[in-house]
Design a protein around this motif. Structure first.
Motif, PDB file in Angstrom:
ATOM      1  N   LEU A 137       0.806  -1.225   0.000  1.00 53.71           N
ATOM      2  CA  LEU A 137       0.000   0.000   0.000  1.00 53.71           C
ATOM      3  C   LEU A 137       0.838   1.273   0.000  1.00 53.71           C
ATOM      4  CD1 LEU A 137      -2.983  -0.982   2.325  1.00 53.71           C
ATOM      5  CD2 LEU A 137      -2.736  -1.225  -0.140  1.00 53.71           C
ATOM      6  N   PRO A 138       1.794   1.443   0.927  1.00 49.60           N
ATOM      7  CA  PRO A 138       2.614   2.662   0.865  1.00 49.60           C
ATOM      8  C   PRO A 138       3.499   2.718  -0.367  1.00 49.60           C
ATOM      9  CG  PRO A 138       3.424   1.177   2.567  1.00 49.60           C
ATOM     10  CD  PRO A 138       2.107   0.631   2.115  1.00 49.60           C
ATOM     11  N   VAL A 139       3.904   1.556  -0.890  1.00 47.34           N
ATOM     12  CA  VAL A 139       4.727   1.535  -2.105  1.00 47.34           C
ATOM     13  C   VAL A 139       3.917   2.037  -3.297  1.00 47.34           C
ATOM     14  CG1 VAL A 139       6.124   0.108  -3.630  1.00 47.34           C
ATOM     15  CG2 VAL A 139       6.062  -0.383  -1.183  1.00 47.34           C
ATOM     16  N   ILE A 140       2.667   1.583  -3.386  1.00 45.92           N
ATOM     17  CA  ILE A 140       1.792   2.050  -4.466  1.00 45.92           C
ATOM     18  C   ILE A 140       1.573   3.556  -4.358  1.00 45.92           C
ATOM     19  CG2 ILE A 140      -0.578   1.942  -5.342  1.00 45.92           C
ATOM     20  CD1 ILE A 140      -0.608  -1.008  -4.578  1.00 45.92           C
ATOM     21  N   THR A 141       1.406   4.041  -3.138  1.00 49.75           N
ATOM     22  CA  THR A 141       1.193   5.474  -2.940  1.00 49.75           C
ATOM     23  C   THR A 141       2.374   6.290  -3.438  1.00 49.75           C
ATOM     24  OG1 THR A 141      -0.161   5.021  -0.996  1.00 49.75           O
ATOM     25  CG2 THR A 141       0.689   7.247  -1.234  1.00 49.75           C
ATOM     26  N   ILE A 142       3.569   5.928  -3.019  1.00 42.84           N
ATOM     27  CA  ILE A 142       4.748   6.704  -3.417  1.00 42.84           C
ATOM     28  C   ILE A 142       5.017   6.581  -4.909  1.00 42.84           C
ATOM     29  CG2 ILE A 142       6.474   4.897  -2.973  1.00 42.84           C
ATOM     30  CD1 ILE A 142       6.846   8.635  -2.153  1.00 42.84           C
ATOM     31  N   ALA A 143       4.755   5.398  -5.484  1.00 41.43           N
ATOM     32  CA  ALA A 143       4.955   5.213  -6.920  1.00 41.43           C
ATOM     33  C   ALA A 143       3.981   6.066  -7.717  1.00 41.43           C
ATOM     34  CB  ALA A 143       4.804   3.743  -7.286  1.00 41.43           C
ATOM     35  N   GLY A 144       2.728   6.146  -7.265  1.00 39.11           N
ATOM     36  CA  GLY A 144       1.752   6.977  -7.957  1.00 39.11           C
ATOM     37  C   GLY A 144       2.101   8.447  -7.901  1.00 39.11           C
ATOM     38  N   LEU A 164      -8.077   3.195  -5.844  1.00 37.82           N
ATOM     39  CA  LEU A 164      -8.732   1.983  -6.348  1.00 37.82           C
ATOM     40  C   LEU A 164      -7.801   0.777  -6.272  1.00 37.82           C
ATOM     41  CD1 LEU A 164     -10.583   3.407  -9.488  1.00 37.82           C
ATOM     42  CD2 LEU A 164     -11.523   2.949  -7.211  1.00 37.82           C
ATOM     43  N   SER A 165      -6.506   1.011  -6.449  1.00 39.67           N
ATOM     44  CA  SER A 165      -5.564  -0.102  -6.392  1.00 39.67           C
ATOM     45  C   SER A 165      -5.422  -0.661  -4.973  1.00 39.67           C
ATOM     46  CB  SER A 165      -4.191   0.340  -6.907  1.00 39.67           C
ATOM     47  OG  SER A 165      -3.606   1.297  -6.047  1.00 39.67           O
ATOM     48  N   TYR A 166      -5.776   0.143  -3.958  1.00 43.60           N
ATOM     49  CA  TYR A 166      -5.721  -0.357  -2.592  1.00 43.60           C
ATOM     50  C   TYR A 166      -6.647  -1.567  -2.411  1.00 43.60           C
ATOM     51  CZ  TYR A 166      -3.320   3.945  -1.164  1.00 43.60           C
ATOM     52  OH  TYR A 166      -2.425   4.966  -1.017  1.00 43.60           O
ATOM     53  N   ALA A 167      -7.817  -1.505  -3.045  1.00 38.48           N
ATOM     54  CA  ALA A 167      -8.764  -2.614  -2.922  1.00 38.48           C
ATOM     55  C   ALA A 167      -8.214  -3.887  -3.545  1.00 38.48           C
ATOM     56  CB  ALA A 167     -10.097  -2.239  -3.567  1.00 38.48           C
ATOM     57  N   ASP A 175      -5.286  -4.996  -0.990  1.00 39.22           N
ATOM     58  CA  ASP A 175      -5.776  -5.418   0.335  1.00 39.22           C
ATOM     59  C   ASP A 175      -7.262  -5.717   0.229  1.00 39.22           C
ATOM     60  OD1 ASP A 175      -6.452  -5.822   2.953  1.00 39.22           O
ATOM     61  OD2 ASP A 175      -5.367  -4.084   3.722  1.00 39.22           O
ATOM     62  N   PRO A 176      -7.667  -7.001   0.222  1.00 40.56           N
ATOM     63  CA  PRO A 176      -9.086  -7.374   0.077  1.00 40.56           C
ATOM     64  C   PRO A 176      -9.974  -6.804   1.176  1.00 40.56           C
ATOM     65  CG  PRO A 176      -7.653  -9.277  -0.229  1.00 40.56           C
ATOM     66  CD  PRO A 176      -6.795  -8.174   0.301  1.00 40.56           C
ATOM     67  N   ARG A 177      -9.390  -6.375   2.295  1.00 40.29           N
ATOM     68  CA  ARG A 177     -10.207  -5.832   3.379  1.00 40.29           C
ATOM     69  C   ARG A 177     -10.757  -4.462   3.043  1.00 40.29           C
ATOM     70  NH1 ARG A 177      -5.751  -6.196   7.971  1.00 40.29           N
ATOM     71  NH2 ARG A 177      -4.644  -5.248   6.190  1.00 40.29           N
ATOM     72  N   ILE A 178     -10.185  -3.790   2.043  1.00 41.62           N
ATOM     73  CA  ILE A 178     -10.606  -2.450   1.673  1.00 41.62           C
ATOM     74  C   ILE A 178     -11.721  -2.547   0.644  1.00 41.62           C
ATOM     75  CG2 ILE A 178      -9.911  -0.271   0.627  1.00 41.62           C
ATOM     76  CD1 ILE A 178      -7.108  -0.750   1.678  1.00 41.62           C
ATOM     77  N   ARG A 179     -12.821  -1.902   0.910  1.00 42.33           N
ATOM     78  CA  ARG A 179     -13.960  -1.900  -0.011  1.00 42.33           C
ATOM     79  C   ARG A 179     -14.453  -0.468  -0.182  1.00 42.33           C
ATOM     80  NH1 ARG A 179     -12.282  -6.001  -1.169  1.00 42.33           N
ATOM     81  NH2 ARG A 179     -13.220  -8.074  -1.172  1.00 42.33           N
ATOM     82  N   TYR A 180     -14.799  -0.104  -1.410  1.00 41.88           N
ATOM     83  CA  TYR A 180     -15.380   1.193  -1.689  1.00 41.88           C
ATOM     84  C   TYR A 180     -16.846   0.988  -2.088  1.00 41.88           C
ATOM     85  CZ  TYR A 180     -10.519   2.685  -1.896  1.00 41.88           C
ATOM     86  OH  TYR A 180      -9.194   2.931  -1.593  1.00 41.88           O
ATOM     87  N   GLU A 181     -17.705   1.181  -1.122  1.00 40.96           N
ATOM     88  CA  GLU A 181     -19.141   0.948  -1.370  1.00 40.96           C
ATOM     89  C   GLU A 181     -19.877   2.286  -1.391  1.00 40.96           C
ATOM     90  OE1 GLU A 181     -20.220  -1.821  -2.194  1.00 40.96           O
ATOM     91  OE2 GLU A 181     -18.599  -3.164  -1.582  1.00 40.96           O
TER      92      GLU A 181
END
Length: 324
Positions: free
Chosen positions: A247-254, A312-315, A318-324
């Motif tokens: 998750l933090p890696v995706i954030t910094i890469a984005g 969106l990539s967080y979901a 990490d399957p625990r993350i949901r955007y409902e």
């Protein structure tokens, strides 16, 4: 998910409006006179250049550029053009801004994509190895790589690559950019070196972030429980650690992707690439308001889209993350 995306897009409209107002006002308070500069009278902030030019010529040019209108009319005209897709013309080049984007945008976009791909290919494995073998020779070696490429300025590395290519290998990169679908060889010869320069710096950042994030996850209770149950270290690493540590890696890469899209001016200049970075720098020097404000808005919109994709990539990670 669709409702979440729509809500996020609606929420970005006020942000983009505020950004557009700020850049519009800032460009108008910069010292200098663009009309006098265009007419050859100089652009000094003291007004000397204006006095050297025929007032009738100044009045006509200001009318042609709509600079004689009140500021709110200029802003509304520009905002209307953004909504309708008409970005107007460059003050100096007499070229449509949309055409400039088509000419200079693809090379910057391609280099950015190549750089981010290289950063993941190089940086993530290094971060994983460094964390998995903490305080070993491998860990110290990879940390040396990270510190080295974080410390080396990209423009210095770019200049070094150019000098080595010319003086040692007598290699001169192509002068002109070719689209990859027209001439793949010439295209890669032009874009590979700058992508490597930018990508290595990004890879060092990703490796550093991945290492610290993986080490933090390795200390979690569920990881110790999985190991206590007899699961192999490799299984624990791939199934339980890496996804949560991404998750933090995706954030910094984005975030780095967003900055890269803005164009690394020094790298583009070193490799004689006329991308968006050099275009922006030239427009700022020339006080070409229309080009600068449209490019800034495009960068702002790119950051908004990238931040949305990161969320969106967080979901996925990490399957625990949901955007409902």
């Amino acid at each position: 998910m669709s409702k979440y995306i729509l809500r996020r897009l609606i929420m970005t409209i006020p942000t983009l409006v505020v950004i557009s107002m700020i850049i519009f006002v800032v460009l108008r308070v910069i010292p200098g006179n663009i009309v006098a500069t265009m007419l050859g009278g100089g652009g000094g902030g003291g007004g000397e250049g204006v006095q050297m030019v025929d007032p009738a010529a100044i009045e006509k040019l200001m009318s042609d550029l709509r600079l004689d209108r009140p500021l709110y009319e200029q802003y509304l005209h520009w905002a209307r053009g953004i909504v309708t897709g008409d970005l107007g013309d460059s003050f100096f080049r007499g070229q449509k801004v949309s055409e400039m984007l088509r000419n200079h945008g693809p090379v910057t976009l391609q280099i950015s994509i190549m750089a981010i791909a290289l950063s993941w290919i190089v940086g993530l494995p290094i971060g994983i190895l460094s964390a998995a073998r903490q305080d070993s020779f491998m860990d110290y070696s990879t940390r040396l790589f990270v510190v080295l490429f974080l410390a080396i300025p990209s423009f210095w590395l770019a200049a070094l690559i150019v000098l080595f290519g010319v003086l040692i290998f007598e290699y001169y990169p192509p002068l002109f950019y070719s689209h990859i679908w027209d001439d793949p060889g010439a295209n890669l010869a032009k874009t590979t070196a700058p992508a490597i320069v930018i990508g290595l710096g990004m890879a060092a950042m990703i490796a550093r972030m991945a290492r610290s994030s993986i080490l933090e996850v390795l200390r979690e209770d569920y990881v110790r429980t999985a190991m206590a149950k007899g699961l192999a270290s490799r299984v624990v690493m791939w199934r339980h650690v890496i996804k949560n540590a991404l998750l933090p890696v995706i954030t910094i890469a984005g975030i780095m992707m967003g900055f890269t899209l803005g164009g690394s001016v020094a790298v583009e200049y070193a490799f004689a690439i006329n991308g968006l970075g050099v275009t922006m720098l030239t427009a700022i020097i020339d006080k070409d308001f229309n080009v600068v404000q449209n490019l800034v808005m495009i960068y702002a919109a790119a950051f908004v889209i990238i931040n949305l994709l990161i969320d969106l990539s967080y979901a996925w990670a990490d399957p625990r993350i949901r955007y409902e």
